[in-house]
Scaffold this motif. Structure first.
Motif, mmCIF file in Angstrom:
data_model
loop_
_atom_site.group_PDB
_atom_site.id
_atom_site.type_symbol
_atom_site.label_atom_id
_atom_site.label_comp_id
_atom_site.label_asym_id
_atom_site.label_seq_id
_atom_site.Cartn_x
_atom_site.Cartn_y
_atom_site.Cartn_z
ATOM 1 N N VAL A 121 0.857 -1.189 0.000
ATOM 2 C CA VAL A 121 0.000 0.000 0.000
ATOM 3 C C VAL A 121 0.893 1.239 0.000
ATOM 4 N N LYS A 122 0.739 2.069 -1.012
ATOM 5 C CA LYS A 122 1.540 3.282 -1.145
ATOM 6 C C LYS A 122 0.795 4.454 -0.520
ATOM 7 N N VAL A 123 1.453 5.153 0.410
ATOM 8 C CA VAL A 123 0.847 6.310 1.059
ATOM 9 C C VAL A 123 1.518 7.575 0.537
ATOM 10 N N GLN A 124 0.721 8.442 -0.078
ATOM 11 C CA GLN A 124 1.201 9.729 -0.569
ATOM 12 C C GLN A 124 0.892 10.794 0.478
ATOM 13 N N LEU A 125 1.923 11.511 0.920
ATOM 14 C CA LEU A 125 1.748 12.555 1.927
ATOM 15 C C LEU A 125 1.628 13.915 1.254
ATOM 16 N N LEU A 126 0.538 14.620 1.577
ATOM 17 C CA LEU A 126 0.315 15.964 1.062
ATOM 18 C C LEU A 126 0.284 16.937 2.235
ATOM 19 N N SER A 127 1.120 17.953 2.200
ATOM 20 C CA SER A 127 1.163 18.952 3.259
ATOM 21 C C SER A 127 0.571 20.258 2.740
ATOM 22 N N SER A 128 -0.446 20.762 3.446
ATOM 23 C CA SER A 128 -1.095 21.997 3.021
ATOM 24 C C SER A 128 -1.828 22.608 4.209
ATOM 25 N N TYR A 129 -2.550 23.692 3.959
ATOM 26 C CA TYR A 129 -3.330 24.337 5.012
ATOM 27 C C TYR A 129 -4.585 23.530 5.318
ATOM 28 N N THR A 130 -5.063 23.639 6.540
ATOM 29 C CA THR A 130 -6.263 22.911 6.950
ATOM 30 C C THR A 130 -7.442 23.194 6.024
ATOM 31 N N SER A 131 -7.648 24.455 5.664
ATOM 32 C CA SER A 131 -8.783 24.807 4.805
ATOM 33 C C SER A 131 -8.685 24.105 3.449
ATOM 34 N N ASN A 132 -7.480 24.050 2.878
ATOM 35 C CA ASN A 132 -7.286 23.358 1.597
ATOM 36 C C ASN A 132 -7.511 21.865 1.728
ATOM 37 N N LEU A 133 -6.978 21.284 2.804
ATOM 38 C CA LEU A 133 -7.109 19.846 3.010
ATOM 39 C C LEU A 133 -8.573 19.443 3.182
ATOM 40 N N LYS A 134 -9.336 20.240 3.914
ATOM 41 C CA LYS A 134 -10.746 19.911 4.128
ATOM 42 C C LYS A 134 -11.538 19.999 2.827
ATOM 43 N N GLU A 135 -11.205 20.962 1.991
ATOM 44 C CA GLU A 135 -11.899 21.090 0.714
ATOM 45 C C GLU A 135 -11.583 19.909 -0.196
ATOM 46 N N GLN A 136 -10.309 19.499 -0.244
ATOM 47 C CA GLN A 136 -9.922 18.346 -1.065
ATOM 48 C C GLN A 136 -10.527 17.053 -0.510
ATOM 49 N N PHE A 137 -10.643 16.977 0.802
ATOM 50 C CA PHE A 137 -11.254 15.802 1.430
ATOM 51 C C PHE A 137 -12.727 15.707 1.050
ATOM 52 N N ARG A 138 -13.423 16.843 1.036
ATOM 53 C CA ARG A 138 -14.843 16.857 0.658
ATOM 54 C C ARG A 138 -15.037 16.404 -0.797
ATOM 55 N N ARG A 139 -14.064 16.711 -1.628
ATOM 56 C CA ARG A 139 -14.151 16.316 -3.037
ATOM 57 C C ARG A 139 -13.691 14.879 -3.258
ATOM 58 N N GLY A 140 -13.258 14.206 -2.200
ATOM 59 C CA GLY A 140 -12.828 12.824 -2.310
ATOM 60 C C GLY A 140 -11.431 12.641 -2.857
ATOM 61 N N GLU A 141 -10.635 13.707 -2.854
ATOM 62 C CA GLU A 141 -9.281 13.637 -3.401
ATOM 63 C C GLU A 141 -8.262 13.132 -2.383
ATOM 64 N N ILE A 142 -8.616 13.166 -1.106
ATOM 65 C CA ILE A 142 -7.729 12.711 -0.037
ATOM 66 C C ILE A 142 -8.486 11.712 0.822
ATOM 67 N N ASP A 143 -7.803 10.642 1.215
ATOM 68 C CA ASP A 143 -8.458 9.579 1.986
ATOM 69 C C ASP A 143 -8.483 9.861 3.487
ATOM 70 N N VAL A 144 -7.407 10.417 4.017
ATOM 71 C CA VAL A 144 -7.300 10.707 5.446
ATOM 72 C C VAL A 144 -6.664 12.081 5.603
ATOM 73 N N ILE A 145 -7.230 12.906 6.472
ATOM 74 C CA ILE A 145 -6.619 14.207 6.738
ATOM 75 C C ILE A 145 -6.532 14.453 8.241
ATOM 76 N N LEU A 146 -5.508 15.192 8.622
ATOM 77 C CA LEU A 146 -5.403 15.774 9.947
ATOM 78 C C LEU A 146 -5.642 17.270 9.791
ATOM 79 N N THR A 147 -6.278 17.871 10.778
ATOM 80 C CA THR A 147 -6.530 19.303 10.730
ATOM 81 C C THR A 147 -6.158 19.930 12.064
ATOM 82 N N THR A 148 -5.879 21.220 12.030
ATOM 83 C CA THR A 148 -5.732 22.007 13.257
ATOM 84 C C THR A 148 -6.827 23.059 13.218
ATOM 85 N N GLU A 149 -7.752 22.990 14.160
ATOM 86 C CA GLU A 149 -8.902 23.891 14.162
ATOM 87 C C GLU A 149 -9.480 23.976 15.567
ATOM 88 N N SER A 150 -10.296 24.975 15.787
ATOM 89 C CA SER A 150 -10.871 25.183 17.120
ATOM 90 C C SER A 150 -12.090 24.314 17.359
#
Length: 283
Positions: A121-150
């Protein structure tokens, strides 16, 4: 004939890489006492002291440093043999998204462990801002995300609450200047809260540096030209926390590190999430 045990060597490598028994136990999914016992057993077998326990942090002795290179090779060889000679249940690719400021120290060890247990299983790591990661996650482009938020959105889980700290150059004086000189990325989620806290405290400030690049911010702060805000425990070694005690700098409260997973690849996603959960549980 005396034989080294791979299990004890794996525990030794984990302690050496993570800097302590507590974090190592999380990555190994063992209790702290079990890891400590394995290290003790290894020391007794070799008749050597491998860990220097005299300071606040565990460090390797000279013998421990020498053993570490051998132990890594033996553990790697063991895992390679099993990966090559046994059937693997899972294969495919996962996309993992993590904000830049929380990649270290947990994620590299998670990636290493996942690669050992699921070599196909190949894991691709993408580093970006929380807002960008959440948007890509909603579009199904990322399988797992970590976020920093209140807060926390539906479908996510909070792994840990981490204090948000003022960060400056070691021994620096930029925090004393008025107006206070700040350096933030344009899309940093910590920025609005930090500015709001300064306004509420009646402190004058000016944005000395505004950039899209985290490295630019870190370079400016390390030169003692401004201060910024980062999560406790995640600042690079060339920066340090600025204590608010005895200063007029306001407390910045805490931020959540949240975990979100896509159910499209349930088994692999669950395994990756479990390892991330264990890693931050030991942090």
């Amino acid at each position: 004939m005396r034989n080294l045990d791979i299990t004890t060597l794996r525990s030794f490598v984990a302690v050496a890489q993570s800097g302590g028994v507590t974090r190592a136990s999380g990555f190994l999914n063992l209790t702290q006492s079990a890891v400590s016992m394995q290290i003790k057993r290894l020391e007794e077998l070799l008749g050597l002291t491998l860990l220097d326990r005299s300071g606040r942090k565990i460090a390797l002795t000279a013998a421990g440093e020498q053993l570490l290179a051998y132990a890594r090779r033996m553990v790697t060889m063991n895992d390679e043999i099993f990966a090559r000679l046994t059937d693997q249940d899972y294969e495919g690719e996962l996309m993992l998204g993590v904000p830049h400021d929380i990649v270290y120290p947990v994620i590299p060890q998670v990636l290493q462990r996942f690669s050992v247990e699921y070599p196909r299983v190949k894991v691709q790591l993408l580093s970006s801002y929380t807002s960008n990661l959440k948007e890509q996650f909603r579009r199904g482009e990322i399988d797992v995300i970590l976020t920093t938020e209140s807060g926390l959105e539906e479908g996510g889980e909070t792994l840990i609450d981490v204090p948000l700290r003022w960060i400056g150059a070691p021994g620096g004086s930029a925090w004393r200047q008025r107006p206070l000189r700040l350096a933030f990325c344009r899309f940093c989620l910590f920025r609005p809260g930090a500015l709001g806290a300064l306004d509420a405290a009646g402190l004058e400030w000016e944005m000395a540096v505004e950039s899209d690049n985290d490295r630019t911010i870190e370079a400016t702060v390390s030169a003692d030209l401004a201060i910024t805000a980062m999560l406790e425990g995640h600042a690079p070694p060339y920066l340090e926390h600025i204590s608010t005690a005895g200063t007029d700098l306001p407390d910045l409260g805490t931020q959540r590190i949240n975990l979100y997973g896509n159910s499209a690849k349930p088994e692999m996603v669950a395994q990756l999430q479990s390892m991330i959960r264990q890693g931050f549980g030991a942090f």
